[in-house]
Design a protein around this motif. Structure first.
Motif, mmCIF file in Angstrom:
data_model
loop_
_atom_site.group_PDB
_atom_site.id
_atom_site.type_symbol
_atom_site.label_atom_id
_atom_site.label_comp_id
_atom_site.label_asym_id
_atom_site.label_seq_id
_atom_site.Cartn_x
_atom_site.Cartn_y
_atom_site.Cartn_z
ATOM 1 N N ASP A 148 -21.032 -43.994 -10.025
ATOM 2 C CA ASP A 148 -20.525 -44.078 -8.649
ATOM 3 C C ASP A 148 -21.718 -43.951 -7.719
ATOM 4 O O ASP A 148 -22.580 -43.091 -7.932
ATOM 5 C CB ASP A 148 -19.504 -42.967 -8.369
ATOM 6 C CG ASP A 148 -18.669 -43.249 -7.141
ATOM 7 O OD1 ASP A 148 -19.238 -43.523 -6.070
ATOM 8 O OD2 ASP A 148 -17.427 -43.209 -7.252
ATOM 9 N N LEU A 187 -15.665 -35.432 -9.489
ATOM 10 C CA LEU A 187 -15.166 -35.706 -10.834
ATOM 11 C C LEU A 187 -15.727 -34.702 -11.837
ATOM 12 O O LEU A 187 -15.002 -34.219 -12.716
ATOM 13 C CB LEU A 187 -15.523 -37.127 -11.245
ATOM 14 C CG LEU A 187 -15.071 -37.563 -12.638
ATOM 15 C CD1 LEU A 187 -13.580 -37.345 -12.841
ATOM 16 C CD2 LEU A 187 -15.441 -39.014 -12.882
ATOM 17 N N PHE A 236 -16.609 -43.437 -16.696
ATOM 18 C CA PHE A 236 -15.836 -43.419 -15.460
ATOM 19 C C PHE A 236 -16.590 -44.310 -14.483
ATOM 20 O O PHE A 236 -17.698 -43.966 -14.057
ATOM 21 C CB PHE A 236 -15.707 -42.000 -14.915
ATOM 22 C CG PHE A 236 -14.848 -41.097 -15.762
ATOM 23 C CD1 PHE A 236 -13.479 -40.997 -15.528
ATOM 24 C CD2 PHE A 236 -15.399 -40.361 -16.791
ATOM 25 C CE1 PHE A 236 -12.687 -40.172 -16.299
ATOM 26 C CE2 PHE A 236 -14.618 -39.529 -17.575
ATOM 27 C CZ PHE A 236 -13.256 -39.435 -17.329
ATOM 28 N N ASP A 270 -16.889 -46.646 -11.050
ATOM 29 C CA ASP A 270 -16.476 -47.086 -9.713
ATOM 30 C C ASP A 270 -16.620 -48.611 -9.632
ATOM 31 O O ASP A 270 -17.651 -49.164 -10.023
ATOM 32 C CB ASP A 270 -17.366 -46.420 -8.668
ATOM 33 C CG ASP A 270 -16.944 -46.752 -7.248
ATOM 34 O OD1 ASP A 270 -15.756 -47.064 -7.045
ATOM 35 O OD2 ASP A 270 -17.806 -46.710 -6.354
ATOM 36 N N ILE A 309 -12.441 -46.351 -11.389
ATOM 37 C CA ILE A 309 -12.149 -45.526 -10.219
ATOM 38 C C ILE A 309 -12.465 -46.358 -8.989
ATOM 39 O O ILE A 309 -13.554 -46.940 -8.900
ATOM 40 C CB ILE A 309 -12.983 -44.233 -10.224
ATOM 41 C CG1 ILE A 309 -12.720 -43.420 -11.497
ATOM 42 C CG2 ILE A 309 -12.675 -43.393 -8.991
ATOM 43 C CD1 ILE A 309 -13.589 -42.183 -11.626
ATOM 44 N N THR A 310 -11.539 -46.413 -8.058
ATOM 45 C CA THR A 310 -11.783 -47.234 -6.870
ATOM 46 C C THR A 310 -10.941 -46.769 -5.701
ATOM 47 O O THR A 310 -9.897 -46.137 -5.877
ATOM 48 C CB THR A 310 -11.463 -48.718 -7.157
ATOM 49 O OG1 THR A 310 -11.823 -49.498 -6.018
ATOM 50 C CG2 THR A 310 -9.997 -48.922 -7.471
ATOM 51 N N TYR A 312 -6.870 -46.320 -14.928
ATOM 52 C CA TYR A 312 -7.256 -46.820 -13.615
ATOM 53 C C TYR A 312 -6.870 -45.748 -12.603
ATOM 54 O O TYR A 312 -5.695 -45.380 -12.499
ATOM 55 C CB TYR A 312 -6.513 -48.123 -13.348
ATOM 56 C CG TYR A 312 -6.918 -48.870 -12.105
ATOM 57 C CD1 TYR A 312 -7.871 -49.883 -12.161
ATOM 58 C CD2 TYR A 312 -6.351 -48.592 -10.869
ATOM 59 C CE1 TYR A 312 -8.236 -50.593 -11.029
ATOM 60 C CE2 TYR A 312 -6.711 -49.284 -9.728
ATOM 61 C CZ TYR A 312 -7.656 -50.291 -9.817
ATOM 62 O OH TYR A 312 -8.023 -50.998 -8.697
ATOM 63 N N LEU A 313 -7.852 -45.216 -11.880
ATOM 64 C CA LEU A 313 -7.607 -44.135 -10.936
ATOM 65 C C LEU A 313 -7.999 -44.562 -9.529
ATOM 66 O O LEU A 313 -9.043 -45.182 -9.330
ATOM 67 C CB LEU A 313 -8.424 -42.896 -11.322
ATOM 68 C CG LEU A 313 -8.086 -42.237 -12.663
ATOM 69 C CD1 LEU A 313 -9.124 -41.178 -13.001
ATOM 70 C CD2 LEU A 313 -6.692 -41.634 -12.631
ATOM 71 N N LYS A 347 -9.032 -43.499 -5.619
ATOM 72 C CA LYS A 347 -9.575 -42.433 -4.788
ATOM 73 C C LYS A 347 -8.628 -42.178 -3.617
ATOM 74 O O LYS A 347 -7.980 -43.117 -3.147
ATOM 75 C CB LYS A 347 -10.956 -42.825 -4.260
ATOM 76 C CG LYS A 347 -12.025 -42.966 -5.327
ATOM 77 C CD LYS A 347 -13.341 -43.369 -4.683
ATOM 78 C CE LYS A 347 -14.459 -43.512 -5.695
ATOM 79 N NZ LYS A 347 -15.738 -43.904 -5.075
ATOM 80 N N LEU A 374 -9.398 -38.738 -5.815
ATOM 81 C CA LEU A 374 -8.913 -38.327 -7.130
ATOM 82 C C LEU A 374 -7.923 -37.181 -6.999
ATOM 83 O O LEU A 374 -8.050 -36.311 -6.149
ATOM 84 C CB LEU A 374 -10.085 -37.905 -8.014
ATOM 85 C CG LEU A 374 -11.076 -39.011 -8.387
ATOM 86 C CD1 LEU A 374 -12.161 -38.442 -9.276
ATOM 87 C CD2 LEU A 374 -10.369 -40.172 -9.071
ATOM 88 N N VAL A 384 -5.792 -37.485 -13.064
ATOM 89 C CA VAL A 384 -6.887 -37.383 -14.031
ATOM 90 C C VAL A 384 -6.382 -36.767 -15.326
ATOM 91 O O VAL A 384 -6.720 -37.214 -16.426
ATOM 92 C CB VAL A 384 -8.056 -36.562 -13.445
ATOM 93 C CG1 VAL A 384 -9.152 -36.361 -14.494
ATOM 94 C CG2 VAL A 384 -8.634 -37.248 -12.214
#
Length: 264
Positions: free
Chosen positions: A11, A20, A56, A58, A88-89, A106-107, A109, A111, A116
């Motif tokens: 990231d 994170l 992980f 971004d 992560i986006t 797929y997470l 932001k 977070l 998680v």
């Protein structure tokens, strides 16, 4: 115990990586950040240098462009022993192409601890199935708990328990300890540890948090019923226990999904 997984955090925002890392340290110590990268070049170098089990990643690396994370993911997937990827986006419109890369999860932001938790629980189960063909459970686990003897003195006892006998685990309000209810009616009180540790310790067992104060073995849930007029909106009845457990509103949808699927 679940094996430690070595992970890479990619990231361009230091604070995002730090957030994170904090979540992993507090809630998922079996996921160890062994490398960080602020861009694709640094990430690729780390993948060559370190033994990485998961990334992980971004998607939108601002210093390199909107597709930098996706392009890196394509390269990662072409590695001989490709690590899993959790995207992560903060840009949900990238989800369609991201899912074509078959990420582990797929997470979005910012977070959220619960999201998680869900992602990493899924990864643990997949890792266990890859090694054992199913979620492995030991035949016995050692549980230390405190009792009061006939002289009114506190003693520490050790029980060797088949983990499948666990019906639910509850926090004790008066002390920093837990109570573990077994299917034979026995309750082990004064157990050391925290709820979150137990939820992730044996991923094949199926322990699920349904309230801030307790976990339940999802295989023990017999029914889900509303409780009109009370603070907690639902409760669960159990197969091998007369206890009924409250379901916190924030846990209700996840519990429903798990019950409908039938497997964690």
């Amino acid at each position: 115990m679940v094996a430690t997984q070595r992970v890479l955090l990619v990231d361009d925002e230091y604070l995002a990586r730090d957030e994170l890392k904090d979540i992993l340290r507090r809630r998922h110590p079996d996921f160890e950040p062994v490398a960080e990268a602020a861009n694709a070049r640094e990430a690729w170098a780390a993948l060559q240098r370190e033994q990485i089990g998961g990334v992980f990643l971004d998607i939108h690396i601002q210093t390199e462009g909107e597709r930098a994370g996706l392009d890196l993911a394509y390269a990662i997937n072409n590695l001989p022993a490709a690590p899993w990827i959790v995207f992560i986006t903060g840009h949900p419109q990238t989800a369609v192409e991201a899912h074509r890369l078959h990420p582990a999860h797929y997470l979005l932001k910012p977070l959220d601890d619960a999201k998680v938790d869900e992602a990493l629980s899924w990864i643990r189960r997949q890792a266990a199935r890859a090694v054992f063909g199913a979620d492995p459970l030991p035949q016995r686990i050692k549980i230390r708990h405190r009792i009061v003897n006939r002289f009114d003195e506190r003693e520490t006892h050790v029980e060797y328990v088949d983990p499948r006998e666990i019906v639910f685990i509850a926090k004790n309000n008066a002390a920093n300890s837990l109570r573990i209810q077994l299917s034979n009616g026995t309750a082990l009180d004064g157990v050391y540890g925290a709820l979150k540790e137990w939820e992730h310790k044996y991923p094949g067992l199926g322990l699920l948090q349904i309230h801030r104060s307790h976990l339940v073995n999802i295989r023990q849930v017999r029914s889900l019923r509303p409780r009109p007029g009370e603070n907690e909106v639902y409760k669960v009845a159990l197969k091998d226990s007369a206890h009924e457990l409250a379901v916190g509103p924030e846990y209700l949808e996840t519990l429903r999904q798990k019950m409908e699927v039938g497997l964690l």
